[in-house]
Scaffold this motif. Structure first.
Motif, PDB file in Angstrom:
ATOM      1  N   UNK A  81       0.812  -1.214   0.000  1.00 54.29           N
ATOM      2  CA  UNK A  81       0.000   0.000   0.000  1.00 54.29           C
ATOM      3  C   UNK A  81       0.843   1.261   0.000  1.00 54.29           C
ATOM      4  N   UNK A  82       2.109   1.123  -0.304  1.00 53.93           N
ATOM      5  CA  UNK A  82       2.982   2.282  -0.408  1.00 53.93           C
ATOM      6  C   UNK A  82       3.543   2.753   0.910  1.00 53.93           C
ATOM      7  N   UNK A  83       3.261   2.028   2.003  1.00 57.65           N
ATOM      8  CA  UNK A  83       3.801   2.415   3.293  1.00 57.65           C
ATOM      9  C   UNK A  83       5.161   1.772   3.472  1.00 57.65           C
ATOM     10  N   UNK A  84       6.078   2.531   4.038  1.00 57.37           N
ATOM     11  CA  UNK A  84       7.406   1.982   4.279  1.00 57.37           C
ATOM     12  C   UNK A  84       7.389   1.159   5.565  1.00 57.37           C
ATOM     13  N   UNK A  85       8.245   0.148   5.640  1.00 52.48           N
ATOM     14  CA  UNK A  85       8.390  -0.632   6.861  1.00 52.48           C
ATOM     15  C   UNK A  85       8.994   0.252   7.938  1.00 52.48           C
ATOM     16  N   UNK A  86       8.713  -0.064   9.179  1.00 57.62           N
ATOM     17  CA  UNK A  86       9.229   0.722  10.298  1.00 57.62           C
ATOM     18  C   UNK A  86      10.715   0.445  10.445  1.00 57.62           C
ATOM     19  N   UNK A  87      11.492   1.512  10.618  1.00 57.95           N
ATOM     20  CA  UNK A  87      12.933   1.352  10.798  1.00 57.95           C
ATOM     21  C   UNK A  87      13.207   0.705  12.151  1.00 57.95           C
ATOM     22  N   UNK A  88      14.198  -0.089  12.213  1.00 63.75           N
ATOM     23  CA  UNK A  88      14.573  -0.725  13.476  1.00 63.75           C
ATOM     24  C   UNK A  88      15.290   0.269  14.369  1.00 63.75           C
ATOM     25  N   UNK A  89      15.438  -0.091  15.608  1.00 65.10           N
ATOM     26  CA  UNK A  89      16.134   0.755  16.568  1.00 65.10           C
ATOM     27  C   UNK A  89      17.580   0.942  16.148  1.00 65.10           C
ATOM     28  N   UNK A  90      18.160  -0.109  15.583  1.00 64.40           N
ATOM     29  CA  UNK A  90      19.551  -0.040  15.119  1.00 64.40           C
ATOM     30  C   UNK A  90      19.701   1.036  14.058  1.00 64.40           C
ATOM     31  N   UNK A  91      18.780   1.093  13.114  1.00 63.16           N
ATOM     32  CA  UNK A  91      18.860   2.094  12.049  1.00 63.16           C
ATOM     33  C   UNK A  91      18.648   3.497  12.600  1.00 63.16           C
ATOM     34  N   UNK A  92      17.797   3.635  13.618  1.00 62.90           N
ATOM     35  CA  UNK A  92      17.576   4.946  14.231  1.00 62.90           C
ATOM     36  C   UNK A  92      18.869   5.429  14.890  1.00 62.90           C
ATOM     37  N   UNK A  93      19.558   4.508  15.584  1.00 65.16           N
ATOM     38  CA  UNK A  93      20.833   4.881  16.202  1.00 65.16           C
ATOM     39  C   UNK A  93      21.852   5.237  15.135  1.00 65.16           C
ATOM     40  N   UNK A  94      21.850   4.452  14.061  1.00 58.31           N
ATOM     41  CA  UNK A  94      22.785   4.706  12.962  1.00 58.31           C
ATOM     42  C   UNK A  94      22.529   6.081  12.357  1.00 58.31           C
ATOM     43  N   UNK A  95      21.247   6.433  12.180  1.00 60.13           N
ATOM     44  CA  UNK A  95      20.905   7.746  11.620  1.00 60.13           C
ATOM     45  C   UNK A  95      21.319   8.871  12.562  1.00 60.13           C
ATOM     46  N   UNK A  96      21.110   8.691  13.870  1.00 61.56           N
ATOM     47  CA  UNK A  96      21.491   9.743  14.814  1.00 61.56           C
ATOM     48  C   UNK A  96      23.011   9.907  14.839  1.00 61.56           C
ATOM     49  N   UNK A  97      23.752   8.788  14.730  1.00 61.65           N
ATOM     50  CA  UNK A  97      25.214   8.889  14.664  1.00 61.65           C
ATOM     51  C   UNK A  97      25.648   9.637  13.411  1.00 61.65           C
ATOM     52  N   UNK A  98      24.993   9.353  12.302  1.00 56.37           N
ATOM     53  CA  UNK A  98      25.326  10.041  11.057  1.00 56.37           C
ATOM     54  C   UNK A  98      25.037  11.533  11.162  1.00 56.37           C
ATOM     55  N   UNK A  99      23.919  11.882  11.794  1.00 55.73           N
ATOM     56  CA  UNK A  99      23.572  13.295  11.944  1.00 55.73           C
ATOM     57  C   UNK A  99      24.584  14.012  12.835  1.00 55.73           C
ATOM     58  N   UNK A 100      24.974  13.374  13.939  1.00 58.64           N
ATOM     59  CA  UNK A 100      25.940  14.022  14.829  1.00 58.64           C
ATOM     60  C   UNK A 100      27.305  14.145  14.142  1.00 58.64           C
ATOM     61  N   UNK A 105      31.357  17.496  11.405  1.00 63.13           N
ATOM     62  CA  UNK A 105      32.109  17.828  10.188  1.00 63.13           C
ATOM     63  C   UNK A 105      31.773  19.228   9.692  1.00 63.13           C
ATOM     64  N   UNK A 106      30.513  19.636   9.822  1.00 64.60           N
ATOM     65  CA  UNK A 106      30.112  20.978   9.413  1.00 64.60           C
ATOM     66  C   UNK A 106      30.803  22.021  10.286  1.00 64.60           C
ATOM     67  N   UNK A 107      30.906  21.733  11.591  1.00 62.35           N
ATOM     68  CA  UNK A 107      31.578  22.649  12.497  1.00 62.35           C
ATOM     69  C   UNK A 107      33.064  22.774  12.139  1.00 62.35           C
TER      70      UNK A 107
END
Length: 150
Positions: A81-100, A105-107
C-alpha cells in the motif's frame, strides 16, 4: 541445523523388516548373492548421499533466510500500500550517529573556512607591508643618491 528427514539407513536393510514381512520387490533368486549385495550397497550409498545433500541444502537455505532478514531490516522495502516498513532501533541509532557526525564535520568546515579567511587577511597585510618596505627601499636609495650628489 538438523535435517527434518532423520530417517535411519536401517529402513533399507532386511533386518528392519519384521520376521513375517518380506521385501516388496524381493530380489530375483536367479541373481547371485553378490549381485544383490552390490545393488543393496549402491542403494544405501545413494540414500546416504541424498541425505547429506539435503542436510547441506537445508543449512544453506537457513543461512540465506537469515541474510534475507538482515537485508530486509537494513533496507526496508515499500509495502503493497505504499507504506514503508518501520525502521529498526539499530537504524535509528545509525541515523542519529550520522547526523551528529555531519554536524561535527560541518563545524570543522566552518572553523577551517574562518582560519582560511584569517590567513587571507594576514597574507594581504603581509603584501601591503612588503610593498611599503619596497617603497622605503626605493626612497632610501633615492636619498642616498641625492646625498652622494651633494
Amino acid at each position: 541445523m538438523d535435517s527434518m528427514f532423520e530417517d535411519d539407513i536401517s529402513i533399507l536393510t532386511q533386518e528392519a523388516l519384521g520376521p513375517d514381512e518380506d521385501w516388496l520387490d524381493s530380489p530375483n533368486t536367479d541373481l547371485s548373492g553378490e549381485m544383490c549385495s552390490a545393488s543393496h550397497f549402491a542403494l544405501i550409498t545413494a540414500y546416504d548421499d541424498i541425505k547429506n545433500r539435503l542436510t547441506a541444502l537445508e543449512r544453506e537455505n537457513s543461512t540465506l533466510k537469515r541474510r534475507l532478514k538482515m537485508y530486509e531490516v537494513k533496507y526496508p522495502l515499500i509495502g503493497e500500500f505504499g507504506e514503508e516498513h518501520i525502521f529498526s532501533l539499530y537504524e535509528a541509532k545509525e541515523n542519529s550517529l550520522l547526523k551528529s557526525e555531519k554536524a561535527s564535520l560541518q563545524q570543522q568546515l566552518n572553523q577551517f573556512q574562518h582560519e582560511l579567511q584569517k590567513s587571507k587577511e594576514r597574507e594581504e597585510q603581509l603584501e601591503e607591508m612588503i610593498q611599503a618596505y619596497e617603497k622605503l627601499c626605493v626612497e632610501k636609495a633615492d636619498l642616498e643618491t641625492e646625498l652622494g650628489e651633494m
